[in-house]
Motif scaffolding. Structure first.
Motif, PDB file in Angstrom:
ATOM      1  N   ASN A 122      93.984  31.728  62.064  1.00  0.00           N
ATOM      2  CA  ASN A 122      95.434  31.717  61.857  1.00  0.00           C
ATOM      3  C   ASN A 122      95.944  30.349  61.423  1.00  0.00           C
ATOM      4  O   ASN A 122      97.155  30.100  61.474  1.00  0.00           O
ATOM      5  CB  ASN A 122      96.163  32.121  63.144  1.00  0.00           C
ATOM      6  N   ASP A 123      95.069  29.457  60.985  1.00  0.00           N
ATOM      7  CA  ASP A 123      95.503  28.105  60.610  1.00  0.00           C
ATOM      8  C   ASP A 123      96.474  28.151  59.429  1.00  0.00           C
ATOM      9  O   ASP A 123      96.222  28.816  58.418  1.00  0.00           O
ATOM     10  CB  ASP A 123      94.301  27.232  60.262  1.00  0.00           C
TER      11      ASP A 123
ATOM     12  N   ALA B 215      94.456  30.995  57.480  1.00  0.00           N
ATOM     13  CA  ALA B 215      93.408  30.028  57.092  1.00  0.00           C
ATOM     14  C   ALA B 215      93.066  30.163  55.619  1.00  0.00           C
ATOM     15  O   ALA B 215      91.902  30.104  55.231  1.00  0.00           O
ATOM     16  CB  ALA B 215      92.170  30.194  57.969  1.00  0.00           C
ATOM     17  N   ARG B 216      94.089  30.335  54.785  1.00  0.00           N
ATOM     18  CA  ARG B 216      93.876  30.512  53.343  1.00  0.00           C
ATOM     19  C   ARG B 216      93.189  29.301  52.728  1.00  0.00           C
ATOM     20  O   ARG B 216      92.450  29.431  51.752  1.00  0.00           O
ATOM     21  CB  ARG B 216      95.233  30.765  52.686  1.00  0.00           C
TER      22      ARG B 216
ATOM     23  N   ASN C 256      79.919  26.781  57.494  1.00  0.00           N
ATOM     24  CA  ASN C 256      80.637  26.715  56.221  1.00  0.00           C
ATOM     25  C   ASN C 256      82.040  27.265  56.447  1.00  0.00           C
ATOM     26  O   ASN C 256      82.246  28.473  56.502  1.00  0.00           O
ATOM     27  CB  ASN C 256      79.913  27.517  55.140  1.00  0.00           C
ATOM     28  N   LEU C 257      83.012  26.357  56.583  1.00  0.00           N
ATOM     29  CA  LEU C 257      84.390  26.753  56.849  1.00  0.00           C
ATOM     30  C   LEU C 257      85.242  26.754  55.590  1.00  0.00           C
ATOM     31  O   LEU C 257      86.468  26.862  55.669  1.00  0.00           O
ATOM     32  CB  LEU C 257      85.015  25.801  57.880  1.00  0.00           C
ATOM     33  N   GLY C 258      84.617  26.624  54.422  1.00  0.00           N
ATOM     34  CA  GLY C 258      85.365  26.562  53.171  1.00  0.00           C
ATOM     35  C   GLY C 258      85.702  27.929  52.618  1.00  0.00           C
ATOM     36  O   GLY C 258      85.732  28.936  53.335  1.00  0.00           O
ATOM     37  N   ARG C 259      85.931  27.976  51.301  1.00  0.00           N
ATOM     38  CA  ARG C 259      86.311  29.227  50.644  1.00  0.00           C
ATOM     39  C   ARG C 259      85.315  29.640  49.569  1.00  0.00           C
ATOM     40  O   ARG C 259      85.604  30.503  48.743  1.00  0.00           O
ATOM     41  CB  ARG C 259      87.710  29.089  50.035  1.00  0.00           C
ATOM     42  N   ALA C 260      84.133  29.012  49.559  1.00  0.00           N
ATOM     43  CA  ALA C 260      83.071  29.387  48.623  1.00  0.00           C
ATOM     44  C   ALA C 260      81.730  29.159  49.307  1.00  0.00           C
ATOM     45  O   ALA C 260      81.614  28.328  50.216  1.00  0.00           O
ATOM     46  CB  ALA C 260      83.156  28.567  47.331  1.00  0.00           C
ATOM     47  N   ASP C 261      80.720  29.896  48.905  1.00  0.00           N
ATOM     48  CA  ASP C 261      79.387  29.732  49.479  1.00  0.00           C
ATOM     49  C   ASP C 261      78.830  28.356  49.132  1.00  0.00           C
ATOM     50  O   ASP C 261      79.060  27.839  48.038  1.00  0.00           O
ATOM     51  CB  ASP C 261      78.438  30.812  48.953  1.00  0.00           C
TER      52      ASP C 261
ATOM     53  N   GLN D 259      99.567  39.595  59.181  1.00  0.00           N
ATOM     54  CA  GLN D 259      98.394  40.422  58.913  1.00  0.00           C
ATOM     55  C   GLN D 259      97.314  39.579  58.262  1.00  0.00           C
ATOM     56  O   GLN D 259      97.589  38.598  57.572  1.00  0.00           O
ATOM     57  CB  GLN D 259      98.761  41.566  57.962  1.00  0.00           C
ATOM     58  N   ARG D 260      96.063  40.008  58.444  1.00  0.00           N
ATOM     59  CA  ARG D 260      94.928  39.279  57.869  1.00  0.00           C
ATOM     60  C   ARG D 260      95.023  39.227  56.342  1.00  0.00           C
ATOM     61  O   ARG D 260      94.676  38.242  55.710  1.00  0.00           O
ATOM     62  CB  ARG D 260      93.615  39.934  58.282  1.00  0.00           C
TER      63      ARG D 260
END
Length: 756
Positions: A404-405, A364-365, A590-595, A136-137
């Motif tokens: 899904n990485d 992709a956490r 922007n593929l990261g986890r913060a703007d 699940q997402r």
């Protein structure tokens, strides 16, 4: 109006039966699947109740019940269910029978049943389920601790107590007597029946990829001498069963000792000693290359294997964690999280020189990758040397997307570096003046770091050493932060890190301390964060949109003012003539986890009258044309006059826009597009002759803004120019075709700075 109970309730009461009940719990019950090794999505369904795992009867169990169970376990849905103990009969109680769900429940305890332990089934009727392997997402990770039963959760940690004098001086400690923390107390493990498989599991927990044989005869002599020593308490302690862990039996593939068969004490009712005639188990581990002493040079084969590694971790905040990427067909790609589990992840960790996996992450956490998705449904048995030895499917044929990485967090050795750095004076524990412990004239003392040459790379190493993630800012002026009294003297200067070090003490630095600013307000400081952006250029779009334009000088006054033309333009007779421009569109994701936000706030933005816009970052990208050996023949830079969310995927809201002096930035998952027809979106090649070249784009070239991964900020294309036409081909981002990314980037950085 009075409520009247239904007739079925009266009938049940007359028959002496209770109506179907729902297990009462303040939190959702814990479930697990016990099935074939390497298949986390199927197995016998078990429930944790009153500290004990038990099975579920297959009476009335159907697809809707299996769907609820699978969703609670973090999977998308159920494929089917299995009756009659297809995955083997369970042990212990049968906790649930006649489970009845509608199918919309979020957990199994919201369904009806006979009640806890009320069942007329035997274990030959234990139900199993087969879930869809896609997670699940919202299901983000699976930790070792989540998979442990009640006894396993009491086995908290392990450590090695060094016995040899040489082992005591090593860091990390790789050999010694094994001690296990059980219910808050440290115990020794009896060596009777101890195997190398057990040692392999222990070493993995301690952050080591493999174990080594032990000189048991020598340790037996040391043990016997201690037992004969009248001043030693060992003889009396060993008679107490509370001193020992009685038996351990591991396969060698388990990520944690608690997954092994562990017998804490001898069988009940037998008054026998826990370790008669035995001694403590001794374990010897082999440290990975990154954790060996500097003097110990790797053997030739090991050095070659390290260079040829075909798996890597990207975008992790700490050493030993990141998105898993594999090298296939000379190109790096990601691994899909379908079927991803702790055993397969442990193979990756050991291959990279770490221990076993302590957590696997889905969805992709740790950021999305680029390029192909090479693998899916990876099913390792645990003893494979490399991930490529494990059975798997092609990711492209399994419906996987980069959302899904898969990622992993590995166990790493305790080097003690975290105790040699601290932050002082900040508003929160994640910021402050950097204080380090170093040896000065044979005495270890705390002091500050000179801020000369202090930059984001050095700050990244400091935050990693502190266990605080990424560096948000590298601060050179820290007068507003009060350091620790007595630690104000500068004890480290000239610090230059490559970015891969485990600690500031491993970076290059001055021998004798020399700080031009002296002490006090110019001590180095950092601000750390647990997440960071990651900018990546869309290489395919650059390749598809490139073309030549001969642009009249009369239309280039503003571009000339902003230094977007070659220097020869200064010597032309304006406004007569033209410049030949290699134009293209760029799309920066922007593929990261913060703007991604500018380093400076609005008060620091610069107004440019000619184009009538603000520059939030003076140089956001470098556009260069290089010869095949790396020398520049043409260059142009683009000032970041507007950072905004040009587009976002469905479901994401645009947050940044330049209109009306709005906030600038790029939201996570969104992208900023610069069209080919915007000023400065080019390279001036007027003075370049025909030939073969390399076209290069570098995003965030000065590393002004922190990112989780700088290795993918560079995009390169092969460029052919015949004097009239231009072709770009083989455009790729960063190190997508290179295994030695760090060395490659360092060489390119030197080329750009003309240091070679």
């Amino acid at each position: 109006m009075m409520w009247s109970p239904p007739a079925t309730l009266f009938l049940l009461l007359l028959l002496g039966q209770a109506p179907p009940s729902r297990p009462q719990s303040l939190v959702a019950m814990k479930l697990r699947l016990v099935g074939p090794e390497g298949r986390p999505a199927e197995g016998r369904l078990e429930v944790l109740h009153q500290g004990q795992w038990g099975s579920v009867c297959d009476d009335n169990f159907a697809l809707q019940e299996a769907t609820v169970a699978c969703r609670q376990l973090g999977f998308e849905s159920a494929l089917t269910w299995a009756h009659s103990a297809k995955y083997g009969p369970g042990k212990g109680p049968i906790w649930l029978d006649n489970v009845r769900c509608v199918g919309t429940e979020s957990s199994l305890d919201q369904c009806g049943s006979n009640g806890w332990g009320v069942s007329d089934c035997s274990h030959s009727e234990d139900v199993g389920v087969v879930c869809h392997p896609q997670r699940q997402r919202g299901y983000l990770s699976e930790k070792v601790s989540n998979a442990l039963g009640p006894q396993g959760q009491r086995l908290e940690e392990v450590r090695l107590k060094p016995i040899l004098a040489s082992a005591k001086r090593r860091s990390p400690i790789t050999e010694g007597a094994l001690e296990v923390r059980y219910e808050g107390h440290w115990r020794q493990v009896c060596d009777q029946g101890w195997t190398r498989n057990n040692s392999r599991v222990v070493c993995g927990m301690l952050g080591f990829p493999s174990d080594a044989p032990v000189d048991s005869h020598y340790y037996r002599k040391v043990w016997n001498s201690k037992m004969k020593d009248p001043t030693s308490r060992l003889q009396s302690l060993t008679k107490k069963n509370s001193f020992w862990i009685h038996r351990v039996n591991c396969l060698g593939t388990e990520p944690h000792m608690a997954n092994c068969q562990v017998q804490v004490a001898p069988a009940k009712g037998k008054l026998q000693p826990a370790c008669p005639g035995g001694m403590h188990a001794v374990v010897s581990c082999v440290a990975g290359p990154r954790f060996r002493p500097p003097k110990a040079k790797p053997r030739r084969k090991e050095a070659q294997a390290e260079q040829e590694t075909r798996v890597r971790l990207r975008s992790g905040a700490q050493v030993g964690e990141g998105r898993v990427e594999v090298l296939m067909n000379r190109q790096w790609g990601t691994v899909c999280d379908h079927g991803w589990n702790l055993i397969s992840a442990s193979v990756v960790c050991r291959e990279l020189g770490f221990g076993s996996a302590r957590e696997v992450l889905f969805g992709a956490r740790l950021g999305q990758g680029l390029g192909p998705i090479h693998l899916s449904e990876v099913r390792c048995r645990g003893y494979e040397r490399t991930l490529s030895d494990c059975p798997s499917l092609e990711g492209s044929k399994n419906g996987c997307q980069h959302e899904n990485d898969a990622a992993v967090r590995c166990n790493i050795p305790n080097m003690g570096f975290q105790n040699q750095v601290r932050l002082a004076g900040g508003r929160s524990p994640a910021e402050g003046v950097v204080e380090v412990q170093v040896e000065v004239n044979g005495v270890r003392r705390w002091g500050s770091v000179c801020s000369d040459h202090w930059g984001l790379t050095e700050a990244m190493v400091a935050c990693r050493q502190l266990g605080l993630g990424f560096a948000n800012h590298a601060i050179k002026d820290t007068w507003y932060w009060q350091g620790t009294p007595g630690a104000g003297e500068v004890v480290m200067s000239g610090v230059r890190c490559s970015g891969t070090e485990l600690a500031l003490q491993q970076c290059q630095r001055h021998g004798p301390v020399h700080c031009s600013h002296g002490t006090g307000r110019f001590s180095a400081g950092v601000s750390c964060t647990d997440s960071a952006p990651d900018l990546v250029m869309n290489a395919q779009l650059v390749q598809e949109t490139a073309y030549l334009e001969d642009r009249p000088l009369s239309l280039l006054y503003c571009a000339h003012e902003e230094n977007c033309l070659s220097q020869s333009a200064d010597r032309m007779e304006w406004p007569y003539g033209h410049r030949r421009l290699l134009r293209f569109s760029s799309q920066i994701h922007n593929l990261g986890r913060a703007d991604f936000r500018p380093k400076t706030g609005r008060h620091g933005w610069i107004w440019h009258q000619c184009h009538r816009h603000y520059h939030s970052i003076e140089v956001f990208t470098h556009y260069d044309l290089l010869t095949l050996n790396g020398s520049k023949v043409a260059e142009g830079h683009k000032a970041s006059f507007c950072l905004e969310d040009t587009n976002c995927p469905t479901g994401l809201q645009r947050r940044y826009a330049c209109a009306n002096f709005g906030e600038q930035g790029v939201t996570v998952g969104c992208w900023d597009t610069y069209r080919h027809d915007i000023d400065c979106q080019w390279v001036d090649i007027t003075d370049v002759g025909p030939g073969d070249y390399i076209f290069q784009v570098v995003v965030n070239p000065k590393n002004e803004v922190a990112e989780s991964d700088f290795s993918n900020n560079m995009m390169r294309c092969r460029c052919k120019y015949d004097g009239q036409r231009v072709w770009l081909h083989n455009c790729h981002t960063g190190d997508s075709y290179r295994a030695n990314a760090e060395l490659f980037l360092e060489q390119e950085q030197r080329l750009r700075n003309n240091l070679i």
